[in-house]
Design a protein around this motif. Sequence first.
Motif, PDB file in Angstrom:
ATOM      1  N   SER A   1       0.847  -1.202   0.000  1.00  0.00           N
ATOM      2  CA  SER A   1       0.000   0.000   0.000  1.00  0.00           C
ATOM      3  C   SER A   1       0.876   1.244   0.000  1.00  0.00           C
ATOM      4  N   SER A   2       2.023   1.124   0.647  1.00  0.00           N
ATOM      5  CA  SER A   2       2.965   2.249   0.696  1.00  0.00           C
ATOM      6  C   SER A   2       4.338   1.725   1.074  1.00  0.00           C
ATOM      7  N   LEU A   3       5.362   2.528   0.803  1.00  0.00           N
ATOM      8  CA  LEU A   3       6.726   2.208   1.195  1.00  0.00           C
ATOM      9  C   LEU A   3       7.275   3.364   2.010  1.00  0.00           C
ATOM     10  N   SER A   4       8.069   3.049   3.015  1.00  0.00           N
ATOM     11  CA  SER A   4       8.598   4.091   3.888  1.00  0.00           C
ATOM     12  C   SER A   4       9.599   4.991   3.172  1.00  0.00           C
ATOM     13  N   SER A   5      10.320   4.378   2.198  1.00  0.00           N
ATOM     14  CA  SER A   5      11.288   5.153   1.415  1.00  0.00           C
ATOM     15  C   SER A   5      11.622   4.402   0.133  1.00  0.00           C
ATOM     16  N   ARG A   6      12.246   5.098  -0.789  1.00  0.00           N
ATOM     17  CA  ARG A   6      12.652   4.462  -2.053  1.00  0.00           C
ATOM     18  C   ARG A   6      13.673   3.352  -1.822  1.00  0.00           C
ATOM     19  N   ALA A   7      14.406   3.453  -0.729  1.00  0.00           N
ATOM     20  CA  ALA A   7      15.410   2.429  -0.416  1.00  0.00           C
ATOM     21  C   ALA A   7      14.767   1.070  -0.181  1.00  0.00           C
ATOM     22  N   GLU A   8      13.460   1.059   0.165  1.00  0.00           N
ATOM     23  CA  GLU A   8      12.740  -0.192   0.398  1.00  0.00           C
ATOM     24  C   GLU A   8      12.668  -1.045  -0.871  1.00  0.00           C
ATOM     25  N   ILE A   9      12.676  -0.392  -2.027  1.00  0.00           N
ATOM     26  CA  ILE A   9      12.558  -1.118  -3.301  1.00  0.00           C
ATOM     27  C   ILE A   9      13.693  -2.128  -3.443  1.00  0.00           C
ATOM     28  N   GLY A  10      14.918  -1.659  -3.245  1.00  0.00           N
ATOM     29  CA  GLY A  10      16.078  -2.541  -3.355  1.00  0.00           C
ATOM     30  C   GLY A  10      16.063  -3.645  -2.314  1.00  0.00           C
ATOM     31  N   LYS A  11      15.640  -3.319  -1.090  1.00  0.00           N
ATOM     32  CA  LYS A  11      15.590  -4.315  -0.022  1.00  0.00           C
ATOM     33  C   LYS A  11      14.602  -5.433  -0.344  1.00  0.00           C
ATOM     34  N   ILE A  12      13.444  -5.056  -0.865  1.00  0.00           N
ATOM     35  CA  ILE A  12      12.424  -6.051  -1.202  1.00  0.00           C
ATOM     36  C   ILE A  12      12.919  -6.972  -2.309  1.00  0.00           C
ATOM     37  N   ILE A  13      13.552  -6.400  -3.319  1.00  0.00           N
ATOM     38  CA  ILE A  13      14.073  -7.205  -4.433  1.00  0.00           C
ATOM     39  C   ILE A  13      15.157  -8.154  -3.947  1.00  0.00           C
ATOM     40  N   ARG A  14      16.097  -7.647  -3.167  1.00  0.00           N
ATOM     41  CA  ARG A  14      17.210  -8.487  -2.691  1.00  0.00           C
ATOM     42  C   ARG A  14      16.718  -9.608  -1.778  1.00  0.00           C
ATOM     43  N   THR A  15      15.798  -9.288  -0.880  1.00  0.00           N
ATOM     44  CA  THR A  15      15.288 -10.306   0.044  1.00  0.00           C
ATOM     45  C   THR A  15      14.515 -11.382  -0.699  1.00  0.00           C
ATOM     46  N   THR A  16      13.712 -10.983  -1.669  1.00  0.00           N
ATOM     47  CA  THR A  16      12.932 -11.957  -2.447  1.00  0.00           C
ATOM     48  C   THR A  16      13.851 -12.889  -3.221  1.00  0.00           C
ATOM     49  N   ILE A  17      14.860 -12.343  -3.862  1.00  0.00           N
ATOM     50  CA  ILE A  17      15.815 -13.163  -4.618  1.00  0.00           C
ATOM     51  C   ILE A  17      16.545 -14.126  -3.685  1.00  0.00           C
ATOM     52  N   ASN A  18      16.915 -13.653  -2.516  1.00  0.00           N
ATOM     53  CA  ASN A  18      17.599 -14.504  -1.539  1.00  0.00           C
ATOM     54  C   ASN A  18      16.708 -15.676  -1.108  1.00  0.00           C
ATOM     55  N   CYS A  19      15.418 -15.413  -0.873  1.00  0.00           N
ATOM     56  CA  CYS A  19      14.479 -16.478  -0.497  1.00  0.00           C
ATOM     57  C   CYS A  19      14.304 -17.482  -1.635  1.00  0.00           C
ATOM     58  N   ILE A  20      14.228 -16.986  -2.857  1.00  0.00           N
ATOM     59  CA  ILE A  20      14.069 -17.845  -4.026  1.00  0.00           C
ATOM     60  C   ILE A  20      15.248 -18.809  -4.146  1.00  0.00           C
ATOM     61  N   ARG A  21      16.445 -18.285  -4.012  1.00  0.00           N
ATOM     62  CA  ARG A  21      17.647 -19.120  -4.170  1.00  0.00           C
ATOM     63  C   ARG A  21      17.817 -20.111  -3.019  1.00  0.00           C
ATOM     64  N   LYS A  22      17.510 -19.690  -1.807  1.00  0.00           N
ATOM     65  CA  LYS A  22      17.630 -20.595  -0.659  1.00  0.00           C
ATOM     66  C   LYS A  22      16.654 -21.759  -0.760  1.00  0.00           C
ATOM     67  N   ALA A  23      15.535 -21.538  -1.460  1.00  0.00           N
ATOM     68  CA  ALA A  23      14.536 -22.598  -1.615  1.00  0.00           C
ATOM     69  C   ALA A  23      14.862 -23.517  -2.788  1.00  0.00           C
ATOM     70  N   GLY A  24      15.978 -23.276  -3.469  1.00  0.00           N
ATOM     71  CA  GLY A  24      16.406 -24.155  -4.553  1.00  0.00           C
ATOM     72  C   GLY A  24      15.942 -23.746  -5.934  1.00  0.00           C
ATOM     73  N   PHE A  25      15.370 -22.547  -6.050  1.00  0.00           N
ATOM     74  CA  PHE A  25      14.927 -22.058  -7.354  1.00  0.00           C
ATOM     75  C   PHE A  25      15.849 -20.935  -7.813  1.00  0.00           C
ATOM     76  N   ARG A  26      15.550 -20.400  -8.994  1.00  0.00           N
ATOM     77  CA  ARG A  26      16.373 -19.329  -9.557  1.00  0.00           C
ATOM     78  C   ARG A  26      15.464 -18.290 -10.180  1.00  0.00           C
ATOM     79  N   GLU A  27      15.759 -17.018  -9.921  1.00  0.00           N
ATOM     80  CA  GLU A  27      14.956 -15.950 -10.498  1.00  0.00           C
ATOM     81  C   GLU A  27      15.354 -15.684 -11.946  1.00  0.00           C
ATOM     82  N   ASN A  28      14.381 -15.286 -12.756  1.00  0.00           N
ATOM     83  CA  ASN A  28      14.661 -14.846 -14.118  1.00  0.00           C
ATOM     84  C   ASN A  28      14.877 -13.340 -14.052  1.00  0.00           C
TER      85      ASN A  28
END
Length: 374
Positions: free
Chosen positions: A251-278
Amino acid sequence: METWSTHHLYFEALRQGYNQQDAVLLKQDAERLIARGLPVIFTLEHLSQVTRVSVRVLLNSVNRKREAANYRMYAIRKRSGGRRFIHSVSAELFLVQQFINQEILQKCVPHNTSYAFHPTGGIRKCASMHCGARWLFKFDLEDFFYSVTELDVYKIFQSLGYRNLLAFEFSRLCTTIRLPKSFQRRIGALDSYEWLPYVKNGIGVLPQGAPTSPMLSNLVARELDEKLYDYALERGLVYTRYADDITLSASSLSSRAEIGKIIRTTINCIRKAGFRENVRKIQVAGPGSRKVVLGLLVDGDSPKLSKNMYRRIDRHLYASVKFGIEMTAKHEGFDSSFGFYNHLAGLIAYVKDVDEKCWEELSTRLKDISIPWH
């Protein structure tokens, strides 16, 4: 599926030469399966009786001696570029996989954030979770089915209560080593795979086109769903997964810096679960931008079919009737008219969940096109 008496199983085991301790263990295993609503099967011979597929076919499939007979591959062009390879399953193996899917896998419940491949999900329901969001983050899992190995599948059947040998045999019957030459397997650590000595021609992966693959992929991806759901809950985000499509919204983000954090965390979760992001398909849509989830517009109160999707299907139908499906398939970059027809039918089926009136119109037009031979 027949009803089993565990007492009968116990005495039958004794009659066949099992000692009392092993007979008791068999009885206990059967009771656990029955309590979960799962069929009691201990051997390939019994599976053969239930599915009416010969033990020889089952055994040769488990030993990877029927790969060419079990699967025929054809390619369809992906809209984003490249090709997706579909496995057409032989009639005999299809019967076995259909039994496993209907009697075992469909009794399992995927994570509540997973919306594909089960009756309580759906494209519209998935997309509606993100309606009204100001921020949208979209990710795609690369080679989703091929990322699920026979080891992953083995662990699923093992966790359901099936004995190790049968769990291994089930995993072989649901996976394949017949893959495109261009595909490079990304296989993780196999130290925990007790059947590793039997892996001679490569470890199997889920074939796209087998009836068992969709739900198996959902069950294997549960770890990923749990990680991203917990993260989303903690950060005030909404998370959903539809097969290989991952969406997070805010609904909202506290700052633009949140964008990078969300992307990095999601990619990290994807890889730890044995998958790979496109990487090419990572998208971020902010306030004021057009927001699309699974081809549906989610800017308003409810999901809507986009004009681009309708025009795409309309163009395919028009060309197939006017120029013929073979010429249209070739023009669209498909290797076969059969693959193109399946692709077109899939797109139209996709519409049904969103706009039934539009689906009826498109389905009627599809009937004017003869189904091509394989």
